[in-house]
Design a protein around this motif. Structure first.
Motif, PDB file in Angstrom:
ATOM      1  N   VAL A 182      52.674  -0.249  37.804  1.00 19.17           N
ATOM      2  CA  VAL A 182      52.963   0.148  39.181  1.00 19.17           C
ATOM      3  C   VAL A 182      54.424   0.529  39.325  1.00 19.17           C
ATOM      4  O   VAL A 182      54.761   1.575  39.899  1.00 19.17           O
ATOM      5  CB  VAL A 182      52.599  -0.982  40.166  1.00 19.17           C
ATOM      6  N   VAL A 237      55.923   4.162  40.441  1.00 23.31           N
ATOM      7  CA  VAL A 237      56.749   4.292  41.642  1.00 23.31           C
ATOM      8  C   VAL A 237      58.092   4.926  41.299  1.00 23.31           C
ATOM      9  O   VAL A 237      58.603   5.771  42.046  1.00 23.31           O
ATOM     10  CB  VAL A 237      56.944   2.925  42.324  1.00 23.31           C
ATOM     11  N   ALA A 242      55.424   4.804  47.716  1.00 24.80           N
ATOM     12  CA  ALA A 242      54.688   3.544  47.598  1.00 24.80           C
ATOM     13  C   ALA A 242      53.222   3.726  47.970  1.00 24.80           C
ATOM     14  O   ALA A 242      52.326   3.130  47.358  1.00 24.80           O
ATOM     15  CB  ALA A 242      55.334   2.475  48.485  1.00 24.80           C
ATOM     16  N   TRP A 270      50.958  -2.740  47.736  1.00 24.24           N
ATOM     17  CA  TRP A 270      51.859  -1.841  48.454  1.00 24.24           C
ATOM     18  C   TRP A 270      53.270  -2.427  48.522  1.00 24.24           C
ATOM     19  O   TRP A 270      54.257  -1.704  48.334  1.00 24.24           O
ATOM     20  CB  TRP A 270      51.354  -1.552  49.870  1.00 24.24           C
ATOM     21  N   ALA A 307      51.382   5.528  45.080  1.00 22.67           N
ATOM     22  CA  ALA A 307      51.133   4.603  43.965  1.00 22.67           C
ATOM     23  C   ALA A 307      50.028   3.618  44.312  1.00 22.67           C
ATOM     24  O   ALA A 307      49.181   3.289  43.467  1.00 22.67           O
ATOM     25  CB  ALA A 307      52.421   3.863  43.610  1.00 22.67           C
ATOM     26  N   THR A 308      50.019   3.124  45.532  1.00 17.36           N
ATOM     27  CA  THR A 308      48.977   2.180  45.949  1.00 17.36           C
ATOM     28  C   THR A 308      47.604   2.834  45.920  1.00 17.36           C
ATOM     29  O   THR A 308      46.611   2.217  45.504  1.00 17.36           O
ATOM     30  CB  THR A 308      49.281   1.637  47.353  1.00 17.36           C
ATOM     31  N   ALA A 352      54.964  -1.971  45.218  1.00 12.35           N
ATOM     32  CA  ALA A 352      55.388  -0.585  45.050  1.00 12.35           C
ATOM     33  C   ALA A 352      56.590  -0.265  45.925  1.00 12.35           C
ATOM     34  O   ALA A 352      57.520   0.425  45.503  1.00 12.35           O
ATOM     35  CB  ALA A 352      54.220   0.349  45.383  1.00 12.35           C
TER      36      ALA A 352
END
Length: 349
Positions: free
Chosen positions: A10, A14, A334, A245, A337-338, A248
Protein backbone atom coordinates in the motif's frame (compact mmCIF):
# COMPACT_ATOMS: atom_id res chain seq x y z
CA UNK A 1 -6.38 -8.72 -3.53
CA UNK A 2 -7.67 -11.34 -1.15
CA UNK A 3 -7.62 -11.12 2.62
CA UNK A 4 -5.39 -8.68 4.49
CA UNK A 5 -3.57 -5.96 2.58
CA UNK A 6 0.22 -5.68 2.83
CA UNK A 7 1.35 -2.42 4.41
CA UNK A 8 4.49 -2.19 2.28
CA UNK A 9 2.50 -2.71 -0.93
CA UNK A 10 0.00 0.00 0.00
CA UNK A 11 2.73 2.47 0.97
CA UNK A 12 4.61 1.77 -2.26
CA UNK A 13 1.54 2.36 -4.40
CA UNK A 14 0.64 5.55 -2.52
CA UNK A 15 4.14 6.92 -3.06
CA UNK A 16 3.85 6.16 -6.78
CA UNK A 17 0.41 7.70 -7.09
CA UNK A 18 1.24 10.65 -4.87
CA UNK A 19 4.21 11.54 -7.07
CA UNK A 20 1.82 11.80 -10.03
CA UNK A 21 -1.09 13.53 -8.28
CA UNK A 22 -1.10 17.17 -9.37
CA UNK A 23 -2.51 19.90 -7.09
CA UNK A 24 -2.51 22.39 -9.98
CA UNK A 25 -4.58 20.03 -12.14
CA UNK A 26 -7.04 19.57 -9.28
CA UNK A 27 -7.36 23.33 -8.96
CA UNK A 28 -8.15 23.59 -12.68
CA UNK A 29 -10.89 20.99 -12.27
CA UNK A 30 -12.42 22.79 -9.28
CA UNK A 31 -12.24 26.20 -10.96
CA UNK A 32 -14.06 24.90 -14.03
CA UNK A 33 -16.74 23.07 -12.06
CA UNK A 34 -17.27 25.82 -9.48
CA UNK A 35 -17.89 28.76 -11.81
CA UNK A 36 -21.40 28.87 -10.40
CA UNK A 37 -24.27 26.77 -9.03
CA UNK A 38 -25.09 23.59 -10.94
CA UNK A 39 -28.37 21.75 -10.66
CA UNK A 40 -30.85 19.99 -12.98
CA UNK A 41 -33.68 22.02 -11.47
CA UNK A 42 -32.11 25.42 -10.67
CA UNK A 43 -29.12 25.74 -13.04
CA UNK A 44 -29.56 23.14 -15.81
CA UNK A 45 -27.14 24.66 -18.35
CA UNK A 46 -24.36 24.80 -15.78
CA UNK A 47 -25.12 21.22 -14.78
CA UNK A 48 -24.92 20.02 -18.39
CA UNK A 49 -21.64 21.88 -18.81
CA UNK A 50 -20.18 20.33 -15.64
CA UNK A 51 -21.36 16.86 -16.65
CA UNK A 52 -19.80 17.24 -20.11
CA UNK A 53 -16.53 18.34 -18.51
CA UNK A 54 -16.43 15.30 -16.23
CA UNK A 55 -17.19 12.98 -19.15
CA UNK A 56 -14.42 14.55 -21.28
CA UNK A 57 -11.85 14.27 -18.50
CA UNK A 58 -12.74 10.63 -17.84
CA UNK A 59 -12.51 9.81 -21.55
CA UNK A 60 -9.18 11.64 -21.84
CA UNK A 61 -7.84 9.50 -19.01
CA UNK A 62 -8.88 6.33 -20.87
CA UNK A 63 -12.12 5.44 -19.08
CA UNK A 64 -15.23 4.17 -20.85
CA UNK A 65 -18.08 6.29 -19.59
CA UNK A 66 -21.75 5.39 -19.65
CA UNK A 67 -24.42 8.00 -19.04
CA UNK A 68 -27.28 6.48 -17.05
CA UNK A 69 -30.35 8.72 -17.16
CA UNK A 70 -33.13 8.29 -14.65
CA UNK A 71 -36.66 9.62 -14.40
CA UNK A 72 -38.30 9.05 -11.03
CA UNK A 73 -41.67 10.05 -9.60
CA UNK A 74 -43.05 10.62 -6.12
CA UNK A 75 -39.71 10.32 -4.31
CA UNK A 76 -39.19 11.52 -0.76
CA UNK A 77 -36.08 13.66 -0.66
CA UNK A 78 -34.85 16.96 0.72
CA UNK A 79 -34.59 20.62 -0.20
CA UNK A 80 -31.62 22.09 -2.06
CA UNK A 81 -32.20 25.66 -1.00
CA UNK A 82 -29.27 27.71 0.23
CA UNK A 83 -28.44 27.79 3.93
CA UNK A 84 -25.39 27.41 6.15
CA UNK A 85 -26.93 24.73 8.32
CA UNK A 86 -27.45 21.20 7.08
CA UNK A 87 -31.02 20.34 6.22
CA UNK A 88 -31.24 16.58 6.83
CA UNK A 89 -34.75 16.70 8.28
CA UNK A 90 -36.35 19.15 5.84
CA UNK A 91 -38.12 16.48 3.83
CA UNK A 92 -39.77 17.17 0.52
CA UNK A 93 -41.85 15.00 -1.79
CA UNK A 94 -40.55 15.35 -5.34
CA UNK A 95 -43.29 14.68 -7.88
CA UNK A 96 -40.86 14.03 -10.72
CA UNK A 97 -37.10 14.28 -11.16
CA UNK A 98 -35.10 13.57 -14.32
CA UNK A 99 -31.33 13.42 -14.11
CA UNK A 100 -28.34 11.28 -15.00
CA UNK A 101 -25.32 9.63 -13.42
CA UNK A 102 -22.00 9.00 -15.16
CA UNK A 103 -20.44 5.57 -14.55
CA UNK A 104 -16.97 4.78 -15.86
CA UNK A 105 -14.71 1.73 -16.03
CA UNK A 106 -11.32 1.07 -17.57
CA UNK A 107 -11.29 -1.19 -20.64
CA UNK A 108 -10.59 -4.76 -19.53
CA UNK A 109 -11.57 -4.20 -15.92
CA UNK A 110 -14.04 -6.77 -14.54
CA UNK A 111 -17.61 -5.60 -13.91
CA UNK A 112 -18.25 -7.94 -10.98
CA UNK A 113 -16.54 -7.36 -7.66
CA UNK A 114 -16.09 -3.67 -8.41
CA UNK A 115 -15.31 -0.93 -5.89
CA UNK A 116 -17.32 2.22 -6.59
CA UNK A 117 -15.70 5.62 -6.07
CA UNK A 118 -18.44 8.25 -6.13
CA UNK A 119 -18.93 12.00 -5.81
CA UNK A 120 -21.95 14.20 -6.44
CA UNK A 121 -21.85 16.92 -9.08
CA UNK A 122 -24.79 19.13 -8.08
CA UNK A 123 -24.93 22.07 -5.67
CA UNK A 124 -27.56 23.91 -3.66
CA UNK A 125 -28.99 27.13 -5.04
CA UNK A 126 -26.74 30.21 -5.09
CA UNK A 127 -23.54 28.35 -4.16
CA UNK A 128 -20.73 27.53 -6.62
CA UNK A 129 -19.95 24.55 -4.41
CA UNK A 130 -16.15 24.43 -4.60
CA UNK A 131 -15.89 22.23 -1.51
CA UNK A 132 -19.45 20.88 -1.75
CA UNK A 133 -18.76 19.13 -4.01
CA UNK A 134 -16.42 20.17 -6.80
CA UNK A 135 -13.64 19.01 -4.46
CA UNK A 136 -15.05 15.47 -4.46
CA UNK A 137 -15.52 15.36 -8.24
CA UNK A 138 -12.02 16.76 -8.79
CA UNK A 139 -10.55 14.10 -6.49
CA UNK A 140 -12.48 11.45 -8.42
CA UNK A 141 -11.13 12.76 -11.75
CA UNK A 142 -7.59 12.78 -10.38
CA UNK A 143 -8.04 9.23 -9.08
CA UNK A 144 -9.18 8.29 -12.60
CA UNK A 145 -5.94 9.62 -14.07
CA UNK A 146 -3.84 7.85 -11.45
CA UNK A 147 -5.61 4.50 -11.81
CA UNK A 148 -5.39 4.61 -15.60
CA UNK A 149 -1.60 4.58 -15.32
CA UNK A 150 -1.45 1.21 -13.53
CA UNK A 151 -0.21 -1.88 -15.41
CA UNK A 152 -3.50 -3.76 -14.93
CA UNK A 153 -6.95 -2.14 -14.96
CA UNK A 154 -8.32 -2.47 -11.42
CA UNK A 155 -11.94 -3.50 -10.74
CA UNK A 156 -13.04 0.06 -9.98
CA UNK A 157 -16.16 1.92 -11.10
CA UNK A 158 -16.20 5.71 -10.96
CA UNK A 159 -19.60 7.31 -10.38
CA UNK A 160 -20.35 11.01 -10.89
CA UNK A 161 -23.70 11.21 -9.13
CA UNK A 162 -26.64 13.52 -9.62
CA UNK A 163 -29.15 15.16 -7.24
CA UNK A 164 -27.42 14.45 -3.95
CA UNK A 165 -28.69 17.77 -2.65
CA UNK A 166 -32.28 16.69 -3.39
CA UNK A 167 -32.02 13.58 -1.22
CA UNK A 168 -29.40 11.21 -2.73
CA UNK A 169 -31.67 10.66 -5.72
CA UNK A 170 -28.96 9.69 -8.22
CA UNK A 171 -27.09 7.56 -5.69
CA UNK A 172 -30.26 5.66 -4.78
CA UNK A 173 -30.76 4.83 -8.45
CA UNK A 174 -27.11 3.80 -8.95
CA UNK A 175 -26.93 1.72 -5.75
CA UNK A 176 -29.96 -0.35 -6.70
CA UNK A 177 -28.53 -1.08 -10.15
CA UNK A 178 -25.11 -2.00 -8.80
CA UNK A 179 -26.64 -4.21 -6.12
CA UNK A 180 -28.12 -6.49 -8.79
CA UNK A 181 -25.88 -9.48 -9.30
CA UNK A 182 -23.66 -8.32 -6.41
CA UNK A 183 -21.53 -6.36 -8.85
CA UNK A 184 -20.31 -3.88 -6.19
CA UNK A 185 -18.32 -5.05 -3.17
CA UNK A 186 -17.87 -1.59 -1.71
CA UNK A 187 -18.18 2.15 -2.19
CA UNK A 188 -16.01 5.16 -1.34
CA UNK A 189 -17.87 8.46 -1.19
CA UNK A 190 -15.95 11.72 -1.66
CA UNK A 191 -18.00 14.42 0.08
CA UNK A 192 -16.62 17.94 0.66
CA UNK A 193 -13.01 16.79 0.92
CA UNK A 194 -11.03 19.95 0.14
CA UNK A 195 -11.33 22.34 3.11
CA UNK A 196 -8.66 22.14 5.83
CA UNK A 197 -7.49 24.55 8.49
CA UNK A 198 -4.77 24.31 11.13
CA UNK A 199 -6.45 26.97 13.28
CA UNK A 200 -7.11 25.72 16.86
CA UNK A 201 -10.80 25.59 17.71
CA UNK A 202 -11.88 25.53 14.05
CA UNK A 203 -13.47 22.08 14.23
CA UNK A 204 -17.03 21.94 15.56
CA UNK A 205 -19.10 18.91 16.54
CA UNK A 206 -22.86 18.34 16.22
CA UNK A 207 -25.17 18.54 19.20
CA UNK A 208 -25.10 15.21 21.01
CA UNK A 209 -21.97 14.02 19.18
CA UNK A 210 -19.72 13.85 22.24
CA UNK A 211 -22.22 11.67 24.10
CA UNK A 212 -22.75 9.38 21.10
CA UNK A 213 -19.08 9.08 20.09
CA UNK A 214 -16.95 9.97 23.13
CA UNK A 215 -13.72 8.40 21.83
CA UNK A 216 -13.88 10.26 18.52
CA UNK A 217 -14.74 13.51 20.27
CA UNK A 218 -11.80 13.04 22.64
CA UNK A 219 -9.46 12.47 19.68
CA UNK A 220 -10.63 15.65 17.99
CA UNK A 221 -10.26 17.62 21.22
CA UNK A 222 -6.78 16.20 21.78
CA UNK A 223 -5.85 17.66 18.40
CA UNK A 224 -6.82 21.13 19.57
CA UNK A 225 -10.13 21.09 17.65
CA UNK A 226 -8.14 21.79 14.48
CA UNK A 227 -9.86 21.10 11.17
CA UNK A 228 -6.74 19.51 9.72
CA UNK A 229 -7.97 15.91 9.23
CA UNK A 230 -10.19 13.86 6.97
CA UNK A 231 -13.05 12.13 8.73
CA UNK A 232 -13.58 8.52 7.61
CA UNK A 233 -17.11 7.36 8.40
CA UNK A 234 -17.70 3.62 8.16
CA UNK A 235 -19.58 0.66 9.60
CA UNK A 236 -18.43 -2.68 10.95
CA UNK A 237 -18.40 -4.19 7.46
CA UNK A 238 -15.73 -1.68 6.40
CA UNK A 239 -13.46 -1.60 9.46
CA UNK A 240 -10.57 -2.93 7.37
CA UNK A 241 -11.26 -0.57 4.48
CA UNK A 242 -11.25 2.43 6.82
CA UNK A 243 -7.91 1.33 8.27
CA UNK A 244 -6.60 0.91 4.74
CA UNK A 245 -7.58 4.44 3.73
CA UNK A 246 -5.92 5.90 6.83
CA UNK A 247 -2.77 3.89 6.13
CA UNK A 248 -2.72 5.19 2.56
CA UNK A 249 -3.40 8.76 3.69
CA UNK A 250 -0.43 8.72 6.04
CA UNK A 251 1.99 7.20 3.52
CA UNK A 252 1.84 9.86 0.82
CA UNK A 253 4.06 12.78 -0.13
CA UNK A 254 1.69 15.07 1.79
CA UNK A 255 0.71 12.93 4.78
CA UNK A 256 -2.90 13.39 5.81
CA UNK A 257 -4.26 13.09 9.32
CA UNK A 258 -7.45 11.09 9.55
CA UNK A 259 -10.03 10.33 12.20
CA UNK A 260 -12.20 7.24 11.88
CA UNK A 261 -15.77 7.11 13.07
CA UNK A 262 -17.61 3.79 13.17
CA UNK A 263 -21.35 4.09 12.74
CA UNK A 264 -22.85 1.40 15.03
CA UNK A 265 -25.85 0.69 12.80
CA UNK A 266 -26.22 -2.35 10.55
CA UNK A 267 -26.38 -2.13 6.79
CA UNK A 268 -29.84 -2.13 5.25
CA UNK A 269 -33.22 -0.54 6.02
CA UNK A 270 -32.94 -0.97 9.80
CA UNK A 271 -29.86 1.22 9.86
CA UNK A 272 -31.66 3.87 7.81
CA UNK A 273 -34.55 3.90 10.25
CA UNK A 274 -32.22 4.35 13.23
CA UNK A 275 -30.77 7.44 11.56
CA UNK A 276 -34.19 9.07 11.47
CA UNK A 277 -34.88 8.59 15.18
CA UNK A 278 -31.38 9.29 16.60
CA UNK A 279 -30.27 12.82 15.55
CA UNK A 280 -26.46 12.41 15.95
CA UNK A 281 -26.63 9.40 13.61
CA UNK A 282 -28.56 11.38 10.97
CA UNK A 283 -25.43 13.47 10.33
CA UNK A 284 -23.64 10.29 9.23
CA UNK A 285 -26.18 9.81 6.42
CA UNK A 286 -25.60 13.15 4.75
CA UNK A 287 -24.13 11.95 1.48
CA UNK A 288 -24.37 9.35 -1.25
CA UNK A 289 -22.72 6.51 0.71
CA UNK A 290 -25.95 6.22 2.72
CA UNK A 291 -27.83 5.05 -0.39
CA UNK A 292 -25.32 2.20 -0.68
CA UNK A 293 -25.56 1.36 3.02
CA UNK A 294 -29.33 1.18 2.67
CA UNK A 295 -29.17 -1.54 -0.01
CA UNK A 296 -26.52 -3.51 1.89
CA UNK A 297 -23.34 -2.40 0.07
CA UNK A 298 -20.43 -1.62 2.44
CA UNK A 299 -19.26 1.98 2.11
CA UNK A 300 -16.97 4.69 3.45
CA UNK A 301 -17.60 8.42 3.50
CA UNK A 302 -14.56 10.68 3.33
CA UNK A 303 -15.23 14.26 4.37
CA UNK A 304 -13.70 17.41 5.80
CA UNK A 305 -16.99 17.66 7.76
CA UNK A 306 -18.71 20.42 5.74
CA UNK A 307 -20.51 22.97 7.96
CA UNK A 308 -18.77 21.71 11.11
CA UNK A 309 -15.54 23.22 9.77
CA UNK A 310 -16.22 25.27 6.67
CA UNK A 311 -18.08 28.55 7.21
CA UNK A 312 -18.62 28.77 3.43
CA UNK A 313 -20.80 25.66 3.37
CA UNK A 314 -23.84 26.18 1.08
CA UNK A 315 -22.92 29.83 0.63
CA UNK A 316 -21.89 31.97 -2.37
CA UNK A 317 -18.43 32.12 -0.75
CA UNK A 318 -17.73 28.38 -1.28
CA UNK A 319 -15.19 29.27 -3.95
CA UNK A 320 -12.02 27.59 -5.32
CA UNK A 321 -9.61 29.90 -3.48
CA UNK A 322 -10.73 28.46 -0.10
CA UNK A 323 -9.46 24.91 -0.74
CA UNK A 324 -6.18 23.17 0.10
CA UNK A 325 -5.02 21.54 -3.14
CA UNK A 326 -1.93 19.64 -1.91
CA UNK A 327 -4.12 17.94 0.68
CA UNK A 328 -6.83 17.34 -1.91
CA UNK A 329 -4.22 15.63 -4.10
CA UNK A 330 -3.34 13.42 -1.14
CA UNK A 331 -7.02 12.52 -0.75
CA UNK A 332 -7.14 11.49 -4.40
CA UNK A 333 -4.02 9.32 -4.15
CA UNK A 334 -5.15 7.61 -0.93
CA UNK A 335 -8.58 6.95 -2.42
CA UNK A 336 -7.12 5.44 -5.59
CA UNK A 337 -4.85 3.14 -3.56
CA UNK A 338 -7.73 2.10 -1.30
CA UNK A 339 -9.88 1.22 -4.30
CA UNK A 340 -7.09 -1.02 -5.64
CA UNK A 341 -6.40 -2.75 -2.33
CA UNK A 342 -10.00 -2.80 -1.02
CA UNK A 343 -10.15 -5.86 1.27
CA UNK A 344 -11.88 -8.55 -0.79
CA UNK A 345 -12.95 -10.31 2.40
CA UNK A 346 -15.49 -7.49 2.99
CA UNK A 347 -19.07 -8.68 2.62
CA UNK A 348 -22.43 -7.03 3.15
CA UNK A 349 -23.69 -7.65 6.69
Amino acid sequence: MSGAFATADVAGLVRELGARADPARLRCDVEFLAEGPRSRTRAPEAMRRAEAYAARELAAAGWRTERQPFDVRCRLGSTDRRGHQALPLEFRLHRRLAGANLLARLPGAPCRGTVVVGAHLDTVEASPGADDNASGVAALLEAARLLAGLPQPPPVTLAVLDMEELGLIGARYAARRLRRGRRAVGMICLESVGFFTDEPGSQLMPLGFEAAFPDVAAEVRAGGLRGDFTLVVHRRATDAAARLWCLAAGAGRTPLACVTLRDPRPLGPLGALAGVVVPPLAHLDRSDHAAFWNVGIPALMLTSTANFRNSHYHQPTDTPDTLDYPRLAAVAAATAATAVFWPRSVRAR
